[in-house]
Design an enzyme around this catalytic site. Structure first.
Site, PDB file in Angstrom:
ATOM      1  N   ASN A  32      -7.361   6.621 -10.818  1.00  0.00           N
ATOM      2  CA  ASN A  32      -7.091   5.509 -10.725  1.00  0.00           C
ATOM      3  C   ASN A  32      -6.698   6.251  -8.824  1.00  0.00           C
ATOM      4  OD1 ASN A  32      -4.306   2.680  -8.628  1.00  0.00           O
ATOM      5  ND2 ASN A  32      -7.367   2.548  -8.892  1.00  0.00           N
ATOM      6  N   HIS A  34      -7.439   7.299  -4.909  1.00  0.00           N
ATOM      7  CA  HIS A  34      -7.220   7.998  -3.510  1.00  0.00           C
ATOM      8  C   HIS A  34      -7.576   9.025  -2.530  1.00  0.00           C
ATOM      9  CE1 HIS A  34      -3.603   9.070  -3.790  1.00  0.00           C
ATOM     10  NE2 HIS A  34      -2.724   7.917  -4.824  1.00  0.00           N
ATOM     11  N   GLY A  36      -5.704  11.221  -1.370  1.00  0.00           N
ATOM     12  CA  GLY A  36      -4.819  12.010  -1.617  1.00  0.00           C
ATOM     13  C   GLY A  36      -4.976  13.116  -2.678  1.00  0.00           C
ATOM     14  N   HIS A  37      -5.480  11.931  -3.667  1.00  0.00           N
ATOM     15  CA  HIS A  37      -6.318  12.749  -4.773  1.00  0.00           C
ATOM     16  C   HIS A  37      -7.394  13.378  -4.274  1.00  0.00           C
ATOM     17  CE1 HIS A  37      -4.447   9.805  -7.145  1.00  0.00           C
ATOM     18  NE2 HIS A  37      -3.969  10.911  -7.676  1.00  0.00           N
ATOM     19  N   GLY A 148       0.303  17.620  -5.791  1.00  0.00           N
ATOM     20  CA  GLY A 148       0.351  17.211  -4.934  1.00  0.00           C
ATOM     21  C   GLY A 148       1.842  16.796  -4.352  1.00  0.00           C
ATOM     22  N   VAL A 177      -0.589  13.314   1.907  1.00  0.00           N
ATOM     23  CA  VAL A 177      -1.554  12.673   2.610  1.00  0.00           C
ATOM     24  C   VAL A 177      -1.052  11.317   2.827  1.00  0.00           C
ATOM     25  CG1 VAL A 177      -3.839  11.795   2.765  1.00  0.00           C
ATOM     26  CG2 VAL A 177      -4.060  13.828   1.752  1.00  0.00           C
ATOM     27  N   SER A 186      -0.631   6.900  -2.674  1.00  0.00           N
ATOM     28  CA  SER A 186       0.408   7.045  -4.227  1.00  0.00           C
ATOM     29  C   SER A 186      -0.795   5.475  -4.551  1.00  0.00           C
ATOM     30  CB  SER A 186       1.777   6.702  -3.569  1.00  0.00           C
ATOM     31  OG  SER A 186       1.965   6.046  -5.621  1.00  0.00           O
ATOM     32  N   SER A 187      -1.380   5.972  -6.353  1.00  0.00           N
ATOM     33  CA  SER A 187      -1.356   5.160  -7.176  1.00  0.00           C
ATOM     34  C   SER A 187      -0.743   3.480  -6.972  1.00  0.00           C
ATOM     35  CB  SER A 187      -2.087   5.791  -8.131  1.00  0.00           C
ATOM     36  OG  SER A 187      -2.393   6.213  -8.475  1.00  0.00           O
TER      37      SER A 187
END
Ligand code: PAF
Length: 281
Positions: A32, A34, A36-37, A148, A177, A186-187
């Site tokens: 899932n 975003h 950030g990942h 992260g 991020v 965040s997811s």
């Protein structure tokens, strides 16, 4: 990019890269994805030749009544995003591959640190994370792994686990991020409406406020935490913790500590959100 589901295939593929003296970088995720990942993938690419991203929603880090069943599984979309970002290998094992005997009766626990902050209200959380990360490290055997810094307690615990268990893996932290309004990506933001996401930006504003109070001289940390919790509650959040802590030990900070991190966990309705901000005085 190749997508691999079994440990055996993963190891054949990675052994070939190792024979070519390639460095392996690893980004563990629960999918899932975003931005950030994806920033973790960028960091891994800076440190390694071959980047492996795992996608596995790990049951042992969810407590009873938490969102394991409803946690979004978005494999196709995740793979598209990872391919566009230059990932080499996606490792998407199934439950039997990761937990061949269920329930597992062996777990990895980093004592004390796992009871603080998030661990106080989520007693199985960090044990589940350390167990699955150990398993994934054994499967991938990377040279470095990227986590992260939004999950500040998680990366602190993983670093300690790597030291204590003599893993020869460099742990690299990647900066948080944020959305344009300051909300940490965040997811679980996917559970929020646009208006709720806007309101959730108050979490970062509260962290920034506390940081500026400290920077302008306040050292009554426990009182400051109390005020922040009151402000968050007045804004409609249900605070779990708002703790001004020592960046290295994660213990509640003393007035003469210089390297601090303010850790925040709270609920917006049923959605649990965390964030943090660091200060070096
Ligand atoms: O940070 C996460 O997404 C998870 O806790 C991790 C490290 C992938 C373990 O399941």
């Amino acid at each position: 990019m190749i997508v691999i589901n079994t440990i055996a295939e993963l190891q054949i593929e990675l052994n070939a890269h190792r024979q070519d003296s390639k460095q392996i970088g690893f980004v563990p995720t629960m999918g899932n994805l975003h931005q950030g990942h994806l920033s973790l993938v960028d960091v891994a690419k800076e440190h390694a030749d071959i980047v492996v991203v795992s996608l596995f929603v790990n049951p042992t880090q969810f407590g009873p009544g938490e969102d394991f069943d409803s946690y979004p599984r978005t494999l196709d979309q995740d793979c598209k995003m990872l391919e566009a970002r230059g990932t080499d290998i996606v490792f998407a094992p199934n439950m039997e591959e990761v937990y061949p005997k269920w329930p597992n009766i062996t777990s990895v626990n980093v004592a004390e640190l796992d009871k603080l902050h998030c661990g106080a209200s989520r007693p199985v959380f960090f044990g589940g994370i350390c167990t699955v990360v150990t398993k994934l490290f054994n499967m991938v055997d990377p040279d470095c792994a990227v986590f992260g810094e939004k999950d500040f307690q998680q990366i602190t615990i993983i670093r300690r686990m790597v030291t204590d268990l003599n893993f020869a893996i460099e742990i690299i932290g990647a900066p948080i991020v944020r959305e344009a309004n300051g909300l940490a990506m965040s997811s679980r933001n996917g559970y929020l409406s646009a208006a709720e996401k806007d309101h959730a930006s108050n979490l970062y504003k509260t962290l920034q406020w506390a940081k500026s109070e400290i920077e302008t001289g306040r050292r009554d940390f426990r009182k400051l935490e109390e005020e922040a919790n009151k402000n968050l509650a007045a804004l409609g959040f249900t605070p779990d913790y708002f703790n001004i802590t020592n960046q290295e030990t994660l213990d509640l900070a003393k007035s003469d500590d210089k390297k601090l991190v303010i850790l925040l966990g709270c609920y917006m309705g049923k959605v649990r959100l965390i964030d943090n901000i660091t200060l070096n005085l």
